[in-house]
Design an enzyme around this catalytic site. Structure first.
Site, PDB file in Angstrom:
ATOM      1  N   ASN A  86      -5.568   1.298   5.591  1.00  0.00           N
ATOM      2  CA  ASN A  86      -4.765   1.524   6.936  1.00  0.00           C
ATOM      3  C   ASN A  86      -4.222   3.116   6.893  1.00  0.00           C
ATOM      4  OD1 ASN A  86      -5.062  -1.332   7.535  1.00  0.00           O
ATOM      5  ND2 ASN A  86      -3.358  -1.968   6.132  1.00  0.00           N
ATOM      6  N   GLN A  93      -0.152   1.166   8.151  1.00  0.00           N
ATOM      7  CA  GLN A  93       0.174   1.515   6.938  1.00  0.00           C
ATOM      8  C   GLN A  93       1.585   1.417   6.770  1.00  0.00           C
ATOM      9  OE1 GLN A  93      -1.066   5.585   5.740  1.00  0.00           O
ATOM     10  NE2 GLN A  93      -0.371   5.279   3.736  1.00  0.00           N
ATOM     11  N   HIS A  99      -4.022   4.282  -0.695  1.00  0.00           N
ATOM     12  CA  HIS A  99      -4.591   3.099  -1.214  1.00  0.00           C
ATOM     13  C   HIS A  99      -5.713   2.501  -0.508  1.00  0.00           C
ATOM     14  CE1 HIS A  99      -1.322   1.891   1.242  1.00  0.00           C
ATOM     15  NE2 HIS A  99      -1.939   0.691   1.269  1.00  0.00           N
ATOM     16  N   LEU A 100      -6.483   1.757  -1.305  1.00  0.00           N
ATOM     17  CA  LEU A 100      -7.730   0.947  -0.468  1.00  0.00           C
ATOM     18  C   LEU A 100      -7.474  -0.285  -1.083  1.00  0.00           C
ATOM     19  CD1 LEU A 100      -8.990   3.918  -1.130  1.00  0.00           C
ATOM     20  CD2 LEU A 100     -11.200   2.923  -1.252  1.00  0.00           C
ATOM     21  N   HIS A 101      -7.641  -1.247  -0.038  1.00  0.00           N
ATOM     22  CA  HIS A 101      -7.477  -2.681  -0.287  1.00  0.00           C
ATOM     23  C   HIS A 101      -8.955  -3.243  -0.442  1.00  0.00           C
ATOM     24  CE1 HIS A 101      -3.405  -3.310   1.748  1.00  0.00           C
ATOM     25  NE2 HIS A 101      -3.728  -2.187   2.157  1.00  0.00           N
TER      26      HIS A 101
HETATM   27  P1  5GP Z   1      -0.525  -0.907   3.724  1.00  0.00           P
HETATM   28  O1  5GP Z   1       0.205  -1.711   4.737  1.00  0.00           O
HETATM   29  O2  5GP Z   1       0.273   0.479   3.350  1.00  0.00           O
HETATM   30  O3  5GP Z   1      -1.830  -0.561   3.888  1.00  0.00           O
HETATM   31  O4  5GP Z   1      -0.422  -1.911   2.295  1.00  0.00           O
HETATM   32  C1  5GP Z   1       0.499  -1.793   1.402  1.00  0.00           C
HETATM   33  C2  5GP Z   1       0.407  -2.853   0.658  1.00  0.00           C
HETATM   34  O5  5GP Z   1       1.151  -2.697  -0.552  1.00  0.00           O
HETATM   35  C3  5GP Z   1       0.846  -4.318   1.339  1.00  0.00           C
HETATM   36  O6  5GP Z   1      -0.338  -5.213   1.079  1.00  0.00           O
HETATM   37  C4  5GP Z   1       1.983  -4.598   0.412  1.00  0.00           C
HETATM   38  O7  5GP Z   1       1.752  -6.081   0.233  1.00  0.00           O
HETATM   39  C5  5GP Z   1       1.459  -3.953  -1.023  1.00  0.00           C
HETATM   40  N1  5GP Z   1       2.713  -3.702  -1.577  1.00  0.00           N
HETATM   41  C6  5GP Z   1       4.071  -3.225  -1.274  1.00  0.00           C
HETATM   42  N2  5GP Z   1       4.928  -3.048  -2.339  1.00  0.00           N
HETATM   43  C7  5GP Z   1       4.277  -3.395  -3.401  1.00  0.00           C
HETATM   44  C8  5GP Z   1       4.642  -3.386  -4.750  1.00  0.00           C
HETATM   45  O8  5GP Z   1       6.013  -3.000  -5.237  1.00  0.00           O
HETATM   46  N3  5GP Z   1       3.728  -3.591  -5.739  1.00  0.00           N
HETATM   47  C9  5GP Z   1       2.541  -4.428  -5.453  1.00  0.00           C
HETATM   48  N4  5GP Z   1       1.754  -4.580  -6.163  1.00  0.00           N
HETATM   49  N5  5GP Z   1       2.024  -4.265  -4.234  1.00  0.00           N
HETATM   50  C10 5GP Z   1       2.855  -3.604  -2.964  1.00  0.00           C
END
Ligand code: 5GP
Length: 113
Positions: A86, A93, A99-101
């Site tokens: 994202n 995001q 980061h890559l999911h």
């Molecule tokens: P984004 O929406 O930025 O692509 O994804 C961020 C991801 O980080 C989300 O899926 C959320 O669940 C995860 N996330 C947020 N805070 C933490 C955390 O403290 N630890 C871990 N392991 N994941 C987190």
């Protein structure tokens, strides 16, 4: 770049369950998984988002993609998974450290796209 939860995890200030780590990145389970397997590949270099990566990050970006394959194998999902980045608030995001999911463990249907 201001500190994010991921930079704190990388620095060891917040404990985490690292599934994989090398000199360039870590892999941790997503705290709020959307499927049976949902992990995050996070570069140690604090790049805010993909669109802020530059030519000097070329090798690192390649390394992250190769790490996806390695970790997918480790997790037993190399037959099928989805990789998502994202980019920016409008791209969904929420944590502003690249980061890559890796998401797997559900049947991927057109409707999920
Ligand atoms: P984004 O929406 O930025 O692509 O994804 C961020 C991801 O980080 C989300 O899926 C959320 O669940 C995860 N996330 C947020 N805070 C933490 C955390 O403290 N630890 C871990 N392991 N994941 C987190």
């Amino acid at each position: 770049m201001t500190d994010t939860v991921f930079s704190k995890i990388i620095a060891g200030e917040i404990p985490s369950n690292k599934l994989y780590e090398d000199e360039h990145c870590i892999v941790i389970p997503d705290i709020n998984p959307v499927a049976a397997v949902h992990v995050l590949v996070i570069p140690k270099k604090p790049i805010k988002m993909l669109s802020e990566a530059s030519a000097e990050d070329q090798a690192l970006l390649g390394h992250l993609m190769l790490t996806v394959g390695k970790v997918a194998e480790q997790l037993g999902v190399s037959e099928g998974y989805r990789v998502i980045v994202n980019n920016g608030a409008d791209g969904g995001q929420t944590v502003f450290h690249l980061h890559l999911h890796i998401i797997a463990g559900f049947a991927m249907k057109e409707a999920d796209m």
